[in-house]
Design a protein around this motif. Structure first.
Motif, mmCIF file in Angstrom:
data_model
loop_
_atom_site.group_PDB
_atom_site.id
_atom_site.type_symbol
_atom_site.label_atom_id
_atom_site.label_comp_id
_atom_site.label_asym_id
_atom_site.label_seq_id
_atom_site.Cartn_x
_atom_site.Cartn_y
_atom_site.Cartn_z
ATOM 1 N N ASN A 140 1.756 4.738 -13.351
ATOM 2 C CA ASN A 140 0.994 3.549 -14.034
ATOM 3 C C ASN A 140 1.743 2.383 -13.967
ATOM 4 O OD1 ASN A 140 3.085 4.340 -15.585
ATOM 5 N ND2 ASN A 140 1.795 4.955 -17.431
ATOM 6 N N ASP B 36 -11.549 5.227 -9.607
ATOM 7 C CA ASP B 36 -10.359 4.669 -9.660
ATOM 8 C C ASP B 36 -10.166 3.538 -8.436
ATOM 9 O OD1 ASP B 36 -7.492 5.093 -10.519
ATOM 10 O OD2 ASP B 36 -7.031 4.839 -8.373
ATOM 11 N N ASN B 37 -9.644 2.303 -8.926
ATOM 12 C CA ASN B 37 -9.601 1.381 -7.821
ATOM 13 C C ASN B 37 -8.526 1.153 -6.913
ATOM 14 O OD1 ASN B 37 -7.411 0.550 -9.595
ATOM 15 N ND2 ASN B 37 -8.660 -1.199 -10.266
ATOM 16 N N ARG B 38 -7.731 2.367 -6.791
ATOM 17 C CA ARG B 38 -6.543 2.506 -6.069
ATOM 18 C C ARG B 38 -6.753 3.554 -4.955
ATOM 19 N NH1 ARG B 38 -1.209 3.789 -9.247
ATOM 20 N NH2 ARG B 38 -2.641 5.070 -10.585
ATOM 21 N N TRP B 39 -7.338 4.913 -5.505
ATOM 22 C CA TRP B 39 -7.411 6.023 -4.746
ATOM 23 C C TRP B 39 -8.570 5.733 -3.656
ATOM 24 C CZ3 TRP B 39 -4.614 10.470 -4.864
ATOM 25 C CH2 TRP B 39 -5.358 11.523 -4.105
ATOM 26 N N TYR C 40 -13.324 9.225 -4.769
ATOM 27 C CA TYR C 40 -13.168 7.689 -4.230
ATOM 28 C C TYR C 40 -14.720 7.295 -4.086
ATOM 29 C CZ TYR C 40 -13.232 4.170 -0.452
ATOM 30 O OH TYR C 40 -13.748 3.144 0.173
ATOM 31 N N GLN D 69 0.116 -0.471 -8.655
ATOM 32 C CA GLN D 69 -1.175 -0.793 -8.632
ATOM 33 C C GLN D 69 -1.820 -1.312 -7.166
ATOM 34 O OE1 GLN D 69 -2.920 0.738 -11.520
ATOM 35 N NE2 GLN D 69 -0.762 1.156 -11.709
ATOM 36 N N ILE D 70 -1.746 -0.628 -6.040
ATOM 37 C CA ILE D 70 -1.979 -0.999 -4.915
ATOM 38 C C ILE D 70 -2.641 0.279 -4.059
ATOM 39 C CG2 ILE D 70 0.129 -2.369 -4.522
ATOM 40 C CD1 ILE D 70 1.677 -0.220 -3.298
ATOM 41 N N PRO D 71 -3.348 0.088 -3.092
ATOM 42 C CA PRO D 71 -4.071 1.145 -2.525
ATOM 43 C C PRO D 71 -3.613 2.494 -1.978
ATOM 44 C CG PRO D 71 -4.538 -1.103 -1.491
ATOM 45 C CD PRO D 71 -3.488 -1.298 -2.358
ATOM 46 N N TRP D 72 -3.760 3.322 -2.495
ATOM 47 C CA TRP D 72 -3.376 4.896 -2.089
ATOM 48 C C TRP D 72 -4.122 5.320 -1.106
ATOM 49 C CZ3 TRP D 72 -0.237 8.431 -5.612
ATOM 50 C CH2 TRP D 72 0.888 7.572 -6.580
ATOM 51 N N GLN E 217 -2.816 9.037 -12.943
ATOM 52 C CA GLN E 217 -2.973 7.790 -13.483
ATOM 53 C C GLN E 217 -1.996 7.524 -14.647
ATOM 54 O OE1 GLN E 217 -6.976 8.298 -15.217
ATOM 55 N NE2 GLN E 217 -8.056 7.723 -13.520
ATOM 56 N N MET F 211 0.742 -1.121 -0.014
ATOM 57 C CA MET F 211 0.009 -0.026 -0.091
ATOM 58 C C MET F 211 0.941 1.070 0.086
ATOM 59 S SD MET F 211 -1.550 0.028 3.805
ATOM 60 C CE MET F 211 -0.242 0.777 5.230
#
Length: 253
Positions: free
Chosen positions: A130, A164-167, A159, A135-138, A126, A100
């Motif tokens: 990239n 976005d699936n990280r933010w 969010y 590509q982990i949780p931010w 993004q 993370m």
């Protein structure tokens, strides 16, 4: 009974509607469960300087370890260092097997984003960060530049709308926990993270930022933090308090 990994807690009072980058490795606390090691992770106010700290770790995560990156004062799309720093971050994240990242404010210069569709989401975030290892949780919070306009809540909305699936920014301040015992039950620990909106905590914040009812909002966040820390000390081995600027000091411009 253990709590679920990365449990996020929104402040009950809020509706659902120039820095450094570095790796952090946590291992089981030598103090034993129930006595917490405490670290306050405030980023230094150094405009437009990003330092990448790389280390030669094994790619395989050790038992009972949590590895993550911290990043602050990073969102300057016209600066030439952004892409080299992103590449260094990616190499570090891959070598450390980071799970993370803490994005600690000044996410978008000079004045934050205007909406969830602002072009800076693509140009600054993004398309720059990239790499596959990033590509982990931010887990993100606002910095002073992110609060320069009344549109600062767009970073929370980004969010909440699943753009976005990280933010991750479920609120202006929030908490979450990571429990390593899912993977290493014999040698594990719990880490509690408190992500602050430091702008509201600074004296005279309302004179610089577009903040209404600043005194009550400051009191609400402090009460939430105090209650959360009391709870965390009872079960967490590590406690992190993170924000964009040092709290309780005059806010930066």
């Amino acid at each position: 009974a253990r709590r679920r990994r990365r449990r996020q807690t929104r402040p009950p009072s809020l509706p659902r509607t120039h820095g450094a980058v570095g790796p952090v490795i946590l291992a089981p606390s030598s103090r034993g469960r129930g006595r917490a090691g405490v670290l306050a992770a405030y980023m230094a106010r150094v405009p437009f300087r990003l330092l990448a700290f790389a280390a030669a770790w094994s790619a395989a995560a050790a038992r009972g370890e949590l590895r993550f990156l911290t990043l602050g004062d990073w969102g300057a799309p016209d600066e030439p260092y952004m892409r080299p720093v992103a590449a260094a971050m990616a190499a570090t994240a891959e070598a450390a097997n980071a799970s993370m990242l803490l994005a600690l404010g000044d996410n978008f210069y000079e004045d934050g984003v205007m909406s969830v569709n602002d072009s800076q989401w693509k140009e600054t975030y993004q398309e720059v960060y990239n790499f596959s290892s990033l590509q982990i949780p931010w887990y993100s919070v606002l910095g002073n530049h992110d609060r320069h306009t009344e549109f600062f809540y767009a970073q929370v909305e980004y969010y909440l709308r699943g753009k976005d699936n990280r933010w991750i920014m479920p609120s202006l301040y929030y908490s979450f926990e990571v429990d390593t015992c899912d993977n290493a039950p014999a040698d594990c620990f719990t880490a509690a993270f408190f992500m602050l909106d430091t702008a509201i905590l600074a004296p005279d914040a309302a004179t610089i930022y577009p903040i209404e009812d600043a005194d009550n909002k400051r009191a609400e966040q402090l009460a939430w933090l105090e209650g959360g820390l009391r709870d965390a000390v009872g079960h967490a081995d590590w406690i992190f308090v993170a924000g964009g600027d040092p709290a309780f000091f005059p806010p930066p411009p």
